[in-house]
Design a protein around this motif. Sequence first.
Motif, PDB file in Angstrom:
ATOM      1  N   PRO A  99       0.822  -1.209   0.000  1.00 55.81           N
ATOM      2  CA  PRO A  99       0.000   0.000   0.000  1.00 55.81           C
ATOM      3  C   PRO A  99       0.857   1.259   0.000  1.00 55.81           C
ATOM      4  O   PRO A  99       0.349   2.351   0.005  1.00 55.81           O
ATOM      5  CB  PRO A  99      -0.798  -0.125   1.305  1.00 55.81           C
ATOM      6  CG  PRO A  99      -0.005  -1.024   2.173  1.00 55.81           C
ATOM      7  CD  PRO A  99       0.912  -1.834   1.316  1.00 55.81           C
ATOM      8  N   ASN A 100       2.174   1.072  -0.024  1.00 54.45           N
ATOM      9  CA  ASN A 100       3.096   2.207  -0.178  1.00 54.45           C
ATOM     10  C   ASN A 100       3.051   3.206   0.959  1.00 54.45           C
ATOM     11  O   ASN A 100       3.316   4.376   0.760  1.00 54.45           O
ATOM     12  CB  ASN A 100       2.803   2.949  -1.487  1.00 54.45           C
ATOM     13  CG  ASN A 100       3.316   2.166  -2.668  1.00 54.45           C
ATOM     14  OD1 ASN A 100       4.425   1.636  -2.622  1.00 54.45           O
ATOM     15  ND2 ASN A 100       2.505   2.071  -3.710  1.00 54.45           N
ATOM     16  N   TYR A 101       2.708   2.761   2.153  1.00 49.11           N
ATOM     17  CA  TYR A 101       2.820   3.673   3.294  1.00 49.11           C
ATOM     18  C   TYR A 101       4.188   3.452   3.922  1.00 49.11           C
ATOM     19  O   TYR A 101       4.340   2.699   4.877  1.00 49.11           O
ATOM     20  CB  TYR A 101       1.699   3.437   4.307  1.00 49.11           C
ATOM     21  CG  TYR A 101       1.414   4.654   5.191  1.00 49.11           C
ATOM     22  CD1 TYR A 101       2.382   5.608   5.461  1.00 49.11           C
ATOM     23  CD2 TYR A 101       0.152   4.850   5.760  1.00 49.11           C
ATOM     24  CE1 TYR A 101       2.119   6.716   6.254  1.00 49.11           C
ATOM     25  CE2 TYR A 101      -0.128   5.953   6.553  1.00 49.11           C
ATOM     26  CZ  TYR A 101       0.857   6.880   6.794  1.00 49.11           C
ATOM     27  OH  TYR A 101       0.589   7.969   7.585  1.00 49.11           O
ATOM     28  N   LYS A 102       5.157   4.093   3.304  1.00 52.10           N
ATOM     29  CA  LYS A 102       6.524   4.045   3.794  1.00 52.10           C
ATOM     30  C   LYS A 102       6.966   5.486   3.917  1.00 52.10           C
ATOM     31  O   LYS A 102       6.912   6.235   2.939  1.00 52.10           O
ATOM     32  CB  LYS A 102       7.435   3.325   2.795  1.00 52.10           C
ATOM     33  CG  LYS A 102       7.036   1.892   2.499  1.00 52.10           C
ATOM     34  CD  LYS A 102       7.971   1.291   1.460  1.00 52.10           C
ATOM     35  CE  LYS A 102       7.534  -0.113   1.081  1.00 52.10           C
ATOM     36  NZ  LYS A 102       8.351  -0.665  -0.017  1.00 52.10           N
ATOM     37  N   VAL A 103       7.408   5.864   5.094  1.00 51.55           N
ATOM     38  CA  VAL A 103       7.751   7.266   5.269  1.00 51.55           C
ATOM     39  C   VAL A 103       8.966   7.423   6.173  1.00 51.55           C
ATOM     40  O   VAL A 103       9.102   6.726   7.186  1.00 51.55           O
ATOM     41  CB  VAL A 103       6.536   8.065   5.807  1.00 51.55           C
ATOM     42  CG1 VAL A 103       6.057   7.548   7.150  1.00 51.55           C
ATOM     43  CG2 VAL A 103       6.840   9.552   5.887  1.00 51.55           C
TER      44      VAL A 103
END
Lengths: 134, 134, 134
Positions: free
Chosen positions: A19-23
């Motif tokens: 889901p590309n929730y990389k921060v």
Amino acid sequence: MLLFTSTLLACSLLLKAQPNYKVVLDLTSGDSISQQTAIRWVSEITKAEPTAQVEVVMFGKGLPLAIKDKSAVADAVTNLATNKNVAFKVCSVAMANQKVDKSQLLPGVQTVPDGIYEIVSKQHEGWGYIKVAH
Amino acid sequence: MLLFTSTLLACSLLLKAQPNYKVVLDLTSGDSISQQTAIRWVSEITKAEPTAQVEVVMFGKGLPLAIKDKSAVADAVTNLATNKNVAFKVCSVAMANQKVDKSQLLPGVQTVPDGIYEIVSKQHEGWGYIKVAH
Amino acid sequence: MLLFTSTLLACSLLLKAQPNYKVVLDLTSGDSISQQTAIRWVSEITKAEPTAQVEVVMFGKGLPLAIKDKSAVADAVTNLATNKNVAFKVCSVAMANQKVDKSQLLPGVQTVPDGIYEIVSKQHEGWGYIKVAH
């Protein structure tokens, strides 16, 4: 046609799993409000989306968050660092400049050779970037 | 050869149609100078490049810009929000934490479930990112 | 098999030639600590990785770093600007707003039409982004 369909299917499965929730959070401030802000964001992100990956990179004046007798959020850092999707990383160049030894870091806190390169690399890999400031 | 030329031509047309001026402004400060700075940047960008897309995301301490009785730039926000290429988005998590209700937001201001995820998503889609700070 | 090996080899050579250490520093603060921080980071990056490319973009309140009689780090800027992998770029819109003339800029400092677009473009080209703040 079958190959095309399979490829599409594989892609959509891949997307679902990412889901590309990389921060990466960039912390260069040592004040306690910035420390509390960074920790609140890490907590809220991992609570809302347990698969999200969050990394806090400290350099410049940002080291106190991770230092045993200076952190305003020591317990929270120690607890969050046990989450495999959360990382706290301190810049070794800044540690040397400021005479901070690894033994002074809170349990679970990691070091990286160069904090700025760590952030740039993460951005290059597609991670989002947020500067902690207020 | 003809195919190659057509492809090149299509690419260059595509590039012309996408000047890629898309930027998300991250506002986590509530002071009036930061508010004025954010608004000046939005105004200057949209004036210089009317097709540019600008989004201001407010979370942490950045909510006052969008709140009726607290904003130092209320009229400007209301006016700019009517531009279809400009968006003001407030983090719902921060609103709940700070007991801010939707009815308190200036006309045209939107909400998003998670301000950090909004910014990360925009970066992932290729938007530029600027932290508002001074 | 030979083709595969050659491709792998070409890729690894390419990777070696592109360590991707390209970073744009965003400076919108005029205080001397921010100026010294920005300069220390540029110095440390270029010393650690001579092929790294670093660009400091100044807009908003960030112009003093590059202005002759206002910079707290004038000699360092002049010296670093001679490095072909380092650039200091000032936003022309901010210069006009603040009545700063090109003749007031330190030797080697460049101007760009729009500082925010400069940063957004660099991000779009794959450069990392770091906000200078403390």
